[in-house]
Design a protein around this motif. Sequence first.
Motif: not given
Length: 173
Positions: A64-67, A124-131, A139-151
Amino acid sequence: MSDPRPAPQYGEYATPEEVAALRGTVADPPAAPAPTPAPVARTSGASGAPRGSTLRRMDRPLTIALIAFGVLNLIQYAGPLLDFEYFLEVATQGTFADAIDFGDAARIGGVVLFVVCLGLLLASSAIAVLRLRRGRLAFWVPLVAGAFSVLAWVAVLVVIVLQTPGAVATSGF
């Protein structure tokens, strides 16, 4: 004192009366049996891991904090991304890139970057809530989305620099 039953062997349990008879003492009257506590059901997540593990306990608040961080980050950068040409001009002021005139490539790149970041945040929010609802680590879902955002930021900035006339020659590449 002759008992037809054999004496308990090692590891067998004897009643208090049998122990008293073997010791040659008088047995106290049997007390009422103590109530046995009801068995406690073990709570576990969907994956079978104990619910009390540190990673499981911290998964929901961390996700929730990462989202929330992603939402605040997107809100913070929405204005600059939608006027990316001005943002780049202000960011490069006082540097060797001050003379570069970022044009349509920067405007389009900013809108593309905003849409990509928004899509990554929503997905990432939808996938994280589903998980989280299924009891899996999320917790890894928003982290991966953040990495893709940086890319995405890096890719868009490279495209903008390559599309801007004189940007590569000015930077000394």
